[in-house]
Structure formats: structure tokens, C-alpha cells
Design an enzyme around this catalytic site. Structure first.
Site, PDB file in Angstrom:
ATOM      1  CE  LYS A  33      -3.908  -1.846   2.659  1.00 29.85           C
ATOM      2  NZ  LYS A  33      -4.938  -1.654   1.628  1.00 29.85           N
ATOM      3  CD  GLU A  40      -5.577  -8.162   3.601  1.00 29.01           C
ATOM      4  OE1 GLU A  40      -5.412  -7.620   2.494  1.00 29.01           O
ATOM      5  OE2 GLU A  40      -6.239  -7.625   4.509  1.00 29.01           O
ATOM      6  NE  ARG A  47     -11.029  -9.799  -1.778  1.00 31.75           N
ATOM      7  CZ  ARG A  47     -11.377  -8.922  -2.705  1.00 31.75           C
ATOM      8  NH1 ARG A  47     -11.697  -9.329  -3.936  1.00 31.75           N
ATOM      9  NH2 ARG A  47     -11.416  -7.637  -2.451  1.00 31.75           N
TER      10      ARG A  47
HETATM   11  N1  BES Z   1      -8.122  -3.784   4.523  1.00 29.88           N
HETATM   12  C1  BES Z   1      -8.264  -3.398   3.181  1.00 29.88           C
HETATM   13  C2  BES Z   1      -9.558  -2.653   2.898  1.00 29.88           C
HETATM   14  C3  BES Z   1      -9.633  -1.257   3.431  1.00 29.88           C
HETATM   15  C4  BES Z   1      -9.191  -0.187   2.683  1.00 29.88           C
HETATM   16  C5  BES Z   1     -10.225  -1.012   4.644  1.00 29.88           C
HETATM   17  C6  BES Z   1      -9.302   1.095   3.172  1.00 29.88           C
HETATM   18  C7  BES Z   1     -10.337   0.262   5.122  1.00 29.88           C
HETATM   19  C8  BES Z   1      -9.882   1.321   4.386  1.00 29.88           C
HETATM   20  C9  BES Z   1      -8.256  -4.638   2.287  1.00 29.88           C
HETATM   21  O1  BES Z   1      -7.457  -5.682   2.717  1.00 29.88           O
HETATM   22  C10 BES Z   1      -7.729  -4.197   0.974  1.00 29.88           C
HETATM   23  O2  BES Z   1      -6.585  -3.829   0.901  1.00 29.88           O
HETATM   24  N2  BES Z   1      -8.568  -4.227  -0.052  1.00 29.88           N
HETATM   25  C11 BES Z   1      -8.191  -3.807  -1.345  1.00 29.88           C
HETATM   26  C12 BES Z   1      -8.780  -4.766  -2.328  1.00 29.88           C
HETATM   27  C13 BES Z   1      -8.313  -4.560  -3.743  1.00 29.88           C
HETATM   28  C14 BES Z   1      -6.840  -4.901  -3.852  1.00 29.88           C
HETATM   29  C15 BES Z   1      -9.136  -5.424  -4.639  1.00 29.88           C
HETATM   30  C16 BES Z   1      -8.751  -2.395  -1.563  1.00 29.88           C
HETATM   31  O3  BES Z   1      -9.864  -2.123  -1.124  1.00 29.88           O
HETATM   32  O4  BES Z   1      -8.043  -1.580  -2.125  1.00 29.88           O
HETATM   33 ZN    ZN Z   2      -7.086  -5.793   4.702  1.00 29.28          ZN
HETATM   34 MN    MN Z   3      -5.445  -5.464   2.056  1.00 31.10          MN
END
Ligand code: BES
Ligand code: ZN
Ligand code: MN
Length: 495
Positions: A280, A352, A354
Site C-alpha cells: 500500500k 488478503e 477474503r
Molecule cells: N483492509 C483493506 C480494505 C480497506 C481499505 C479497509 C481502506 C479500510 C480502508 C483490504 O485488505 C484491501 O486492501 N482491499 C483492497 C482490495 C483490492 C486490492 C481489490 C482495496 O480495497 O483496495
Molecule cells: Zn485488509
Molecule cells: Mn489489504
């Protein structure tokens, strides 16, 4: 703080502080008028001067003359008489506690139950007096030393009984609300802890401690070797990139008859999400310590069930892991085998949640559930779609979805349903595995739920995406404890 009923004549009340409602139009509540008549019409004078406005949440602290049995009066605005909304009432409760918490007062007496709130009954008012007060009193202190604020000394809040609300009804509703508040506070505390303290092992130890405290709870913790034996290749692929070993925590509350199928709640307990190899951006990454808020809410709900000894069977399941970049971490293109047998192509290691949930959902079938509800900070797309106010709700059973929507409205901890149509399914197609772990940028919350739905075909299931509702960013950064209240209401409605 404790909340107890109080029967007394308002004009003869002996208390360090009385909380009295005032309306923004000229006519005042009967309690306020009776009190004022016995006290030289001081409040009427203050209202006339305009110092107290009656605007929802506006407060004014009055010192009563020496010798008065009521030492202080906190006037708090509740809006226009007959038009007090749920929001106005909540504002009044929050701001009165915010004013009182820094004063040298241990006991307050509140006359707020005398206010009529649009479409809300006494139970609702008691519930929200307790929850909003406790929210104002919540203070994270675990890792603060010199900058820790002084703890409030408020101990007891007496709720003045009214003609249509008996002392017993008040005490019952207050006890229920206090246990919900305890659950919310526990969830917030766990979520606010940093990733270097709140690890999967820490969560497992917290569960064991909860089990020691409550007889009704049976705790089981699976380590990685046990998960390996069960074939949880998807979950374990996420923790492989971290030095902290994964844990699968289950907490069983056995309050109902043996034959009763349990409600199973499954919470994502990702104690820090750096994204893995699909790392990220660094700005705001600290907030990914909250990626275990789903798991934290399961802890809160289980605690509530145990404290209230609810006559129902509920199982909490928390798959817990970190998601970090490492030489042994998942790589884009890797294919893993889930416990259900489906192979998964990991196209983005940041999806991750899911991956750990799918194995926990397969595992949950062993409890022969009546329904399974998972709770997860799953997608940034949910924050884009619904913002910070509504939790995303999807599932394979509309009756269950409606039950949750209703509980959310009652609790003021609301969800909004998104479609889980078959049309979205092709987005998860992979050339090399049974399914891919991402479905592209379109409908990200829905395709994430679509992924989970492949592992929940054998039972009634709902999914709550709390990415937008579980915490606040900015100056008041911190966990909200959502959706502990919604889930508590859902369970209470079934008791
Ligand atoms: N934990 C994150 C989702 C998240 C993002 C929660 C921002 C709270 C605030 C999750 O694990 C994630 O990184 N999801 C990705 C999925 C994508 C790669 C399909 C996302 O939402 O960007
Ligand atoms: Zn996450
Ligand atoms: Mn994530």
C-alpha cells in the site's frame, strides 16, 4: 459509569448535579417547570436572558444558592418541544457528559427520560443515554504516559423515573445497554491498540482471558499446524509473509438449548495490513492497524452475550494474521488451495481479507449454523460507495439481510444492502485457478462479497463490510466499535 433508576420528587431532590432538559421554544418541560417553581424561577430568568438556548446539545451549568439540596443544575438543550429527534436527544446526552466529565462530580441525576423523542420509546431513550454517555467517557490510555488525560470521576448516573417508565424497566434496559457499551468499549480498545502489541497471539490470549472470566464461553485457538491439517492453504498463505504466526480463534457462548443451531459471527482479524507484495502507499498506512475491527466486534458481541447470559447459542470465529511484504509472502500470480478445495489465483496480495475469511467461513460450517454473518474491513470501494455512515451489507438470504437492516435501524448503527447478482461473478474468472482473488475496479465491494459467496453456499449468510464505519480518521482518529450495537440488537431480537 453505572446507570440506575431513581424515584424522587424533582423539587425535593438531593444531588450534586441535576441534568434538566430545556426546549428552544418558550414552553418548558413539566419537570423543569416544577423544579423552577421550587427554586425562585431562576431557570426562567436564565432562559429569558438567552444564556440557555434550548438548541440541541447546548449546555449551561448553573450553581444553585448555598443551602440548596440540588447543588448544581446542568441545563441541556433538546430542541423544539414535541420535535426532539433521535439525533437531538443523542447530542444532548453527549454534550452533557462532555461538560460533566471534567467536573468534581461523582453522581448525577438526569431528567432526560421526561423528554418525548419522535418515534422512540423509553427503552430506546435509556439505551441511548447509556451508550452516548459511555461513548463520551471512552478514553484510550493503554500506551499514553505523560499525555494521558485525567480519568473522569463520574461513577453513577441516576435516571429519574417518569409516570410511564417504572424503576424496574429502567434498570433492566440500563443493564442491557451497559453490557452493549462494555462490548463496544472492548472492541474499540482492541482496535485502537497498535499492530506491534495487538498481534494474532495477543487476540488469542484476549479470548482465553475472556473465557476465564465467563463460564458460558468456550474458547478454542488453532495454531498454524492445526490449520495446516485442516487444509487452510488460503489463510496460511497470508500469514506466511509475517513473523507473527496466524491464529484461528473461536468463542462459543452456550446459552440456549443444545438442539438450537447457533448464530455464527466471523470477524476479519487482520492485525496489520501493509498490502503484502502489492504494498500500500505509505500515507495513512498506520490506519491499517484497524484491519482487525471485524474481529474486534466479534469479541465485543461475545462479551455482551456472556455478560447478559443471553439464552441463545452464538459462536464467534476470528481468523487472525498480519499481511506484510517478505521473501516468503504471497506473490501476484501465486495459486493457493483453500480448505473448501477451490484453488485461488492471487492477483493482488492486498486482497488478503477474503483469503483468510474464506477458510474461516468453510470452517464455520462445522458448527451447523442457523446463520453465518461475517464482519470485515474488506474493501476501500465500500468507503467510496457508502462513506462513513452505512455499513455495506450483502448476502445470500434476504430474510437474514432484512433482519440485520432492521436491527441496524433500531440501534442507529445502520447498514445498506448492495446487490450480489450472478452477473458480477465472471469478474472473478481466472485462467489458472478456480477463481481469482480480485475482480477489477468495478463494483469492488460486490466482487469481494462474490468471492466469499463461493464459500458460503451451504448456509444462510450475510456479509458486513465495515471499511467505512469501523473507525474515524483525522483529529479524532480511533475505532467506533461498530457494528457491535447492530449485532447485539440482532441477537437480542432473537432471544
Ligand atoms: N483492509 C483493506 C480494505 C480497506 C481499505 C479497509 C481502506 C479500510 C480502508 C483490504 O485488505 C484491501 O486492501 N482491499 C483492497 C482490495 C483490492 C486490492 C481489490 C482495496 O480495497 O483496495
Ligand atoms: Zn485488509
Ligand atoms: Mn489489504
Amino acid at each position: 459509569m453505572q446507570f440506575v433508576s431513581k424515584k424522587a420528587h424533582i423539587d425535593k431532590l438531593s444531588t450534586p448535579c441535576l441534568v434538566l432538559p430545556v426546549f428552544s421554544n418558550s414552553k418548558q418541560a413539566e419537570v423543569t417547570e416544577i423544579f423552577d417553581k421550587a427554586h425562585n424561577k431562576q431557570i426562567a430568568a436564565v432562559l429569558k436572558q438567552g444564556d440557555a438556548t434550548g438548541k440541541a446539545g447546548h449546555t449551561l451549568l448553573l450553581q444553585m444558592p448555598a443551602g440548596s439540596k440540588t447543588k448544581r443544575v446542568l441545563l441541556v438543550g433538546v430542541g423544539e418541544q414535541g420535535k426532539t429527534s433521535a439525533n437531538d436527544f443523542n447530542k444532548a446526552v453527549s454534550s452533557s457528559i462532555n461538560t460533566l466529565k471534567s467536573l468534581p462530580i461523582k453522581t448525577v441525576c438526569s431528567a432526560l427520560l421526561s423528554v418525548d423523542v419522535i418515534e422512540k420509546d423509553n427503552d430506546w431513550k435509556i439505551r441511548h443515554i447509556v451508550l452516548k454517555s459511555r461513548e463520551s467517557l471512552y478514553q484510550y490510555s493503554e500506551t499514553l504516559t505523560t499525555s494521558a488525560p485525567d480519568a473522569s470521576i463520574l461513577e453513577t448516573c441516576q435516571l429519574l423515573a417518569t409516570n410511564d417508565c417504572t424503576a424496574k424497566a429502567i434498570n433492566n434496559a440500563a443493564a442491557t445497554a451497559s453490557s452493549i457499551a462494555n462490548g463496544i468499549d472492548s472492541a474499540k480498545k482492541l482496535a485502537d491498540l497498535p499492530g506491534n502489541i495487538c498481534t494474532p497471539t495477543y487476540l488469542a490470549d484476549t479470548a482465553k482471558a475472556l473465557g476465564k472470566k465467563h463460564k458460558s464461553l468456550k474458547i478454542t485457538v488453532l495454531d498454524e499446524a492445526k490449520m495446516e491439517k485442516l487444509g487452510m492453504g488460503s489463510l496460511l498463505s497470508v500469514s506466511r509473509g509475517s513473523r507473527q504466526p496466524a491464529r484461528l480463534i473461536t468463542m462459543e457462548h452456550k446459552g440456549g438449548p443444545k438442539s438450537q443451531k447457533p448464530i455464527v459471527i466471523v470477524g476479519k482479524g487482520l492485525t496489520f495490513d501493509a498490502g503484502g507484495i502489492s504494498i500500500k502507499p505509505s500515507s495513512g498506512m498506520d490506519e491499517m492497524k484497524y484491519d482487525m475491527c471485524g474481529g474486534a466486534s466479534v469479541f465485543g458481541v461475545m462479551q455482551m452475550c456472556a455478560e447478559l447470559n443471553l439464552p441463545i447459542n452464538v459462536v464467534g470465529v476470528v481468523p487472525s494474521s498480519e499481511n506484510l511484504p517478505d521473501g516468503d509472502a504471497n506473490k501476484p500470480g501465486d495459486i493457493v488451495a483453500s480448505m473448501a478445495g477451490l484453488t485461488i489465483e492471487i492477483l493482488n496480495t492486498d486482497a488478503e481479507g477474503r483469503l483468510i475469511l474464506c477458510d474461516a467461513l468453510t470452517y464455520s460450517a462445522k458448527f451447523k449454523p442457523d446463520v453465518v454473518i461475517d464482519i470485515a474491513t474488506l474493501t476501500g470501494a465500500c468507503v467510496v460507495a457508502l462513506g462513513k455512515h452505512a455499513t455495506g451489507l450483502l448476502g445470500n438470504n434476504d430474510e437474514l439481510a432484512n433482519e440485520l437492516l432492521g436491527a441496524g435501524i433500531k440501534a442507529g448503527d445502520k447498514a445498506w444492502q448492495l446487490p450480489l447478482w450472478d452477473e458480477y461473478r465472471p469478474q472473478l474468472k481466472s485462467n489458472f485457478a478456480d477463481l481469482a482473488n480480485i475482480g477489477g475496479p468495478a463494483g469492488g465491494t460486490i466482487t469481494a462479497a462474490c468471492f466469499l459467496s463461493r464459500f458460503t453456499e451451504d448456509y444462510k449468510w450475510a456479509h458486513l463490510d465495515i471499511a467505512g464505519t469501523a473507525w474515524k480518521s483525522g483529529a479524532n482518529k480511533g475505532a467506533t466499535g461498530r457494528p457491535v450495537h447492530m449485532l447485539s440488537q440482532f441477537i437480542l431480537d432473537r432471544c
